[in-house]
Design a protein around this motif. Structure first.
Motif, mmCIF file in Angstrom:
data_model
loop_
_atom_site.group_PDB
_atom_site.id
_atom_site.type_symbol
_atom_site.label_atom_id
_atom_site.label_comp_id
_atom_site.label_asym_id
_atom_site.label_seq_id
_atom_site.Cartn_x
_atom_site.Cartn_y
_atom_site.Cartn_z
ATOM 1 N N VAL A 6 0.824 -1.204 0.000
ATOM 2 C CA VAL A 6 0.000 0.000 0.000
ATOM 3 C C VAL A 6 0.857 1.253 0.000
ATOM 4 C CG1 VAL A 6 -1.755 1.254 1.317
ATOM 5 C CG2 VAL A 6 -1.863 -1.217 1.155
ATOM 6 N N LEU A 7 2.038 1.175 0.599
ATOM 7 C CA LEU A 7 2.902 2.343 0.709
ATOM 8 C C LEU A 7 3.686 2.576 -0.576
ATOM 9 C CD1 LEU A 7 4.336 1.800 4.284
ATOM 10 C CD2 LEU A 7 2.424 3.242 3.604
ATOM 11 N N LYS A 8 3.621 3.796 -1.061
ATOM 12 C CA LYS A 8 4.368 4.166 -2.261
ATOM 13 C C LYS A 8 5.854 4.220 -1.915
ATOM 14 C CE LYS A 8 2.626 7.549 -4.544
ATOM 15 N NZ LYS A 8 2.231 8.886 -4.982
ATOM 16 N N PRO A 9 6.703 3.553 -2.700
ATOM 17 C CA PRO A 9 8.141 3.591 -2.407
ATOM 18 C C PRO A 9 8.698 5.010 -2.505
ATOM 19 C CG PRO A 9 7.639 1.910 -4.041
ATOM 20 C CD PRO A 9 6.396 2.714 -3.845
ATOM 21 N N LYS A 10 9.635 5.317 -1.617
ATOM 22 C CA LYS A 10 10.247 6.645 -1.626
ATOM 23 C C LYS A 10 11.273 6.729 -2.747
ATOM 24 C CE LYS A 10 9.622 7.653 3.199
ATOM 25 N NZ LYS A 10 10.229 8.069 4.437
ATOM 26 N N VAL A 63 17.465 2.568 -9.371
ATOM 27 C CA VAL A 63 16.709 1.469 -8.761
ATOM 28 C C VAL A 63 15.448 1.999 -8.091
ATOM 29 C CG1 VAL A 63 16.770 -0.200 -6.860
ATOM 30 C CG2 VAL A 63 18.649 -0.091 -8.487
ATOM 31 N N ARG A 64 15.583 3.103 -7.368
ATOM 32 C CA ARG A 64 14.409 3.674 -6.699
ATOM 33 C C ARG A 64 13.379 4.185 -7.700
ATOM 34 N NH1 ARG A 64 15.967 6.724 -1.141
ATOM 35 N NH2 ARG A 64 16.952 4.956 -0.152
ATOM 36 N N ALA A 65 13.826 4.787 -8.779
ATOM 37 C CA ALA A 65 12.893 5.270 -9.802
ATOM 38 C C ALA A 65 12.171 4.096 -10.461
ATOM 39 C CB ALA A 65 13.638 6.097 -10.845
ATOM 40 N N ARG A 66 12.905 3.023 -10.752
ATOM 41 C CA ARG A 66 12.287 1.836 -11.366
ATOM 42 C C ARG A 66 11.276 1.198 -10.413
ATOM 43 N NH1 ARG A 66 16.750 -1.217 -12.844
ATOM 44 N NH2 ARG A 66 16.915 0.152 -14.632
ATOM 45 N N ARG A 67 11.635 1.089 -9.125
ATOM 46 C CA ARG A 67 10.728 0.513 -8.128
ATOM 47 C C ARG A 67 9.461 1.358 -7.988
ATOM 48 N NH1 ARG A 67 14.056 -0.226 -3.194
ATOM 49 N NH2 ARG A 67 15.050 -1.771 -4.510
ATOM 50 N N ARG A 68 9.611 2.671 -7.997
ATOM 51 C CA ARG A 68 8.448 3.552 -7.873
ATOM 52 C C ARG A 68 7.562 3.465 -9.111
ATOM 53 N NH1 ARG A 68 7.468 8.459 -4.767
ATOM 54 N NH2 ARG A 68 6.024 9.783 -5.898
ATOM 55 N N ARG A 69 8.172 3.418 -10.289
ATOM 56 C CA ARG A 69 7.408 3.309 -11.530
ATOM 57 C C ARG A 69 6.620 1.996 -11.557
ATOM 58 N NH1 ARG A 69 11.043 5.451 -14.508
ATOM 59 N NH2 ARG A 69 12.276 3.562 -14.732
ATOM 60 N N SER A 70 7.244 0.920 -11.108
ATOM 61 C CA SER A 70 6.589 -0.381 -11.047
ATOM 62 C C SER A 70 5.423 -0.351 -10.057
ATOM 63 C CB SER A 70 7.599 -1.444 -10.641
ATOM 64 O OG SER A 70 6.980 -2.656 -10.397
ATOM 65 N N TRP A 71 5.627 0.289 -8.901
ATOM 66 C CA TRP A 71 4.555 0.388 -7.907
ATOM 67 C C TRP A 71 3.380 1.186 -8.465
ATOM 68 C CZ3 TRP A 71 1.716 4.107 -5.521
ATOM 69 C CH2 TRP A 71 0.947 3.706 -4.429
ATOM 70 N N LEU A 72 3.675 2.302 -9.148
ATOM 71 C CA LEU A 72 2.592 3.117 -9.716
ATOM 72 C C LEU A 72 1.798 2.340 -10.757
ATOM 73 C CD1 LEU A 72 4.308 6.608 -10.065
ATOM 74 C CD2 LEU A 72 2.421 5.999 -8.550
#
Length: 173
Positions: A6-10, A63-72
């Motif tokens: 549920v939490l959006k990655p930082k 890595v953080r940008a990819r993880r956030r894009r995947s979460w979105l």
């Protein structure tokens, strides 16, 4: 341990921002120093260390940008399923899970907020195929025997697994 979906990655944290700025300033200074004078071994070693640190910081950003894009993308997909189920079902209600108070093999004690009425209450939810996380928005088919117009709210609301239709990350997440 599972991470809360549920939490959006930082993307950026203060430590990552400050270290990136420090690395960039160091790298710019070393380039300036190398361009303005003769290169010696210590200057070249320091510049190579700064280049490695810049590459590491860049990798963390990627890595953080990819993880956030995947979460979105996953969150959008969850909300599409949520809205499809809402349109295809009869009477529905949206609940936000405020907290998970106790986990048991047959279900969980949770605190919910009825989004339409902004009413917070304790609830028992039968065990579902997916775990319930604080911040989740649940789509349920409300039980008319428990919530009736003109009647007081029950002290504890009972959510059957069969009445839980869909879930999605909270909009504030």
């Amino acid at each position: 341990m599972d991470t809360n979906p549920v939490l959006k990655p930082k993307l950026a944290t203060p430590a990552l921002i400050l270290s990136s700025v420090a690395i960039a300033m160091c790298f710019v200074y070393l380039v300036w120093a190398a361009a303005s004078g003769p290169a010696n071994l210590s200057l070249l070693l320091t510049a190579s260390m700064a280049l490695l640190a810049a590459a590491a910081a860049g990798a963390v950003w990627l890595v953080r940008a990819r993880r956030r894009r995947s979460w979105l993308a996953g969150a959008i997909e969850q909300w599409d399923r949520f809205n499809d189920m809402k349109r295809s079902s009869g009477t529905t209600a949206e609940l936000t899970v405020v907290s998970v108070d106790a986990l048991e093999p047959t279900g969980s004690w949770i605190t919910i907020r009825w989004n339409r009425f902004d009413h917070v209450q304790r609830a028992w939810i039968e065990a579902l195929s997916e775990p319930i996380w604080p911040g989740s928005v649940l789509l349920i088919s409300p039980d008319p025997a428990q919530v009736m117009p003109g009647a007081p709210w029950p002290a504890t609301y009972y959510i059957r697994a069969s009445n839980s239709l869909a879930w999605a990350p909270g909009s504030e997440a």
